[in-house]
Design a protein around this motif. Structure first.
Motif, PDB file in Angstrom:
ATOM      1  N   ALA A 164     158.230  18.285  30.238  1.00  0.00           N
ATOM      2  CA  ALA A 164     158.172  18.345  31.312  1.00  0.00           C
ATOM      3  C   ALA A 164     158.004  19.830  30.911  1.00  0.00           C
ATOM      4  CB  ALA A 164     158.676  18.114  32.529  1.00  0.00           C
ATOM      5  N   ARG A 165     157.719  20.977  32.303  1.00  0.00           N
ATOM      6  CA  ARG A 165     157.626  22.034  32.443  1.00  0.00           C
ATOM      7  C   ARG A 165     158.671  23.230  33.114  1.00  0.00           C
ATOM      8  NH1 ARG A 165     156.606  26.007  28.420  1.00  0.00           N
ATOM      9  NH2 ARG A 165     155.723  28.445  29.520  1.00  0.00           N
ATOM     10  N   PHE A 166     159.210  23.616  32.936  1.00  0.00           N
ATOM     11  CA  PHE A 166     160.401  24.391  33.334  1.00  0.00           C
ATOM     12  C   PHE A 166     159.343  25.709  33.895  1.00  0.00           C
ATOM     13  CE2 PHE A 166     163.305  28.238  34.322  1.00  0.00           C
ATOM     14  CZ  PHE A 166     164.369  27.400  35.215  1.00  0.00           C
ATOM     15  N   THR A 167     159.883  24.847  35.428  1.00  0.00           N
ATOM     16  CA  THR A 167     157.937  26.617  36.081  1.00  0.00           C
ATOM     17  C   THR A 167     159.271  26.413  37.562  1.00  0.00           C
ATOM     18  OG1 THR A 167     157.452  24.475  37.730  1.00  0.00           O
ATOM     19  CG2 THR A 167     156.128  25.275  36.055  1.00  0.00           C
ATOM     20  N   SER A 168     160.517  26.962  37.254  1.00  0.00           N
ATOM     21  CA  SER A 168     161.285  26.976  38.751  1.00  0.00           C
ATOM     22  C   SER A 168     162.533  27.624  38.595  1.00  0.00           C
ATOM     23  CB  SER A 168     161.308  26.035  39.835  1.00  0.00           C
ATOM     24  OG  SER A 168     162.071  26.400  40.958  1.00  0.00           O
ATOM     25  N   SER A 169     162.998  28.276  39.576  1.00  0.00           N
ATOM     26  CA  SER A 169     164.694  28.399  39.180  1.00  0.00           C
ATOM     27  C   SER A 169     165.948  27.182  39.639  1.00  0.00           C
ATOM     28  CB  SER A 169     164.790  29.699  40.528  1.00  0.00           C
ATOM     29  OG  SER A 169     164.694  28.821  41.622  1.00  0.00           O
ATOM     30  N   SER A 170     166.064  25.980  39.589  1.00  0.00           N
ATOM     31  CA  SER A 170     166.238  24.775  40.273  1.00  0.00           C
ATOM     32  C   SER A 170     166.047  24.366  38.769  1.00  0.00           C
ATOM     33  CB  SER A 170     166.615  24.278  41.847  1.00  0.00           C
ATOM     34  OG  SER A 170     167.380  23.449  41.266  1.00  0.00           O
ATOM     35  N   ILE A 171     166.598  23.776  38.304  1.00  0.00           N
ATOM     36  CA  ILE A 171     166.314  23.437  36.874  1.00  0.00           C
ATOM     37  C   ILE A 171     166.968  21.731  36.951  1.00  0.00           C
ATOM     38  CG2 ILE A 171     168.845  24.057  35.349  1.00  0.00           C
ATOM     39  CD1 ILE A 171     167.094  23.320  32.695  1.00  0.00           C
TER      40      ILE A 171
END
Length: 294
Positions: free
Chosen positions: A237-244
Motif C-alpha cells: 500500500a502507498r504511504f500518503t498521510s501523516s498517520s501511518i
C-alpha cells in the motif's frame, strides 16, 4: 538416531498438548474496565481453547499526614471512598468474567492484586509476564486504558492483543501482517504463530513511500510462510498521510482482515519514551483487533 526421532516426536506432542494461557487485566480505578473487553476475552479464549486468567487490580491510596487536608477536604474519607469503589468494581468485574466464562465453557482463573495508584501500570506489566498473551482494550476517551496497554506491551516481554471498544471478537480467518523488515515486526510474526497456523489466509502488508525497504522483503516473508504450509501472499500500500497507524489499519480493513499483526516500536529520548508513528496511531484509536509485540 531412533532416540532422537523419538525425542522430536515427543516434543511435537508436548507442544500440541500445551494449553495457551491468556491474561486479562481488569482496571478498577480511576476508570473501570468495560464489560465488552471481558466478553471479547472470554470469546477469544474460547476460540483458541485457552485458559483465561482475569486479574482485577485494586488500588491502595496512601493517607496524607496533613491536618489541614483532613480538616478542609476530609481526605481520609475521600481515600476510603476511592478504595471502596475500587474493591466493589473488582468484585463486579470478576463476577462478570466468571459468569461469562461459565456460560461459554471457558476455563477461567481469577485473582485480585492490590497495588498503589502510581504503580498500577507497572503491576499490570509484571503480572502479564507469566502468560502467553495479554488481552487489552484501548478507549480513546479513557486515557488510562492506553497507559495500561503501553505498560504491558513495552514492559511485560509478552505479546498483547488490543481490542477496539466497538468490535466483537470473532475467529481469525484472515490475518494481515504489517511488515517492514524490522526486529519488532519479526518478533510479532513469531508471537503470532498460533494464529497464523489457524488462519485460512495471511496477507503480508508492506507500505511503500514511508521508509526504504528491501524490494523482496514482504514477498520473501510470504514465500517462507507458504513453505511452512500457510496460505500467504504479499501486498503493498502507498504511504500518503501523516498517520501511518491509520493507513495500516484502514488497508487491513479494506483487505477484510480479522486481525492485524505488527511490531510495537518505541525508543527513549532523554527521559521520555517516544512511540513510533504506527504504534502511536494504533494505540490512539485501534480500528480492529491488533496483535502487537515489542
Amino acid at each position: 538416531m531412533e532416540i532422537d526421532d523419538c525425542n522430536r516426536g515427543g516434543s511435537r506432542e508436548m507442544e500440541q498438548d500445551m494449553t495457551a494461557q491468556y491474561f486479562l487485566p481488569l482496571a478498577t480505578y480511576p476508570d473501570a474496565s468495560s464489560g465488552l473487553i471481558i466478553s471479547n476475552a472470554v470469546t477469544f479464549a474460547g476460540y483458541y481453547s485457552a485458559h483465561l486468567h482475569a486479574c482485577a487490580l485494586t488500588v491502595a491510596i496512601p493517607h496524607i499526614p496533613n491536618a489541614w487536608s483532613s480538616l478542609l477536604l476530609d481526605t481520609p474519607k475521600m481515600i476510603e471512598h476511592a478504595e471502596t469503589v475500587s474493591r466493589d468494581r473488582a468484585a463486579t468485574l470478576v463476577s462478570s468474567a466468571t459468569n461469562l466464562a461459565a456460560s461459554a465453557e471457558v476455563e477461567l482463573s481469577s485473582r485480585t492484586v492490590k497495588t498503589t495508584l502510581p504503580l498500577l501500570h507497572d503491576t499490570a506489566a509484571t503480572e502479564a509476564r507469566f502468560f502467553d498473551l495479554a488481552i487489552l482494550e484501548c478507549i480513546a476517551d479513557v486515557p488510562d486504558t492506553r497507559i495500561v496497554s503501553e505498560a504491558i506491551i513495552f514492559g511485560s516481554g509478552r505479546p498483547a492483543i488490543i481490542f477496539p471498544n466497538k468490535a466483537l471478537a470473532g475467529p481469525i480467518d484472515h490475518l494481515v501482517i504489517a511488515w517492514d523488515g524490522s526486529r519488532a515486526a519479526a518478533r510479532a510474526v513469531n508471537d503470532a504463530k498460533p494464529f497464523i497456523r489457524k488462519a485460512k489466509r495471511v496477507s503480508v502488508l508492506s507500505l511503500t513511500g514511508e521508509k526504504p525497504l528491501p524490494e523482496p522483503s514482504g514477498a520473501h516473508l510470504a514465500e517462507i510462510l507458504v513453505a511452512s504450509g500457510v496460505n500467504a501472499s504479499a501486498t503493498t500500500a502507498r504511504f500518503t498521510s501523516s498517520s501511518i497507524g491509520q493507513i495500516i489499519q484502514q488497508t487491513a480493513l479494506e483487505l477484510s482482515a480479522d486481525m492485524l499483526v505488527m511490531g510495537g516500536f518505541g525508543h527513549t529520548r532523554l527521559r521520555d519514551f517516544v512511540l513510533g508513528g504506527a504504534t502511536d496511531g494504533v494505540l490512539h484509536e485501534p480500528l480492529l483487533p491488533v496483535l502487537m509485540s515489542h
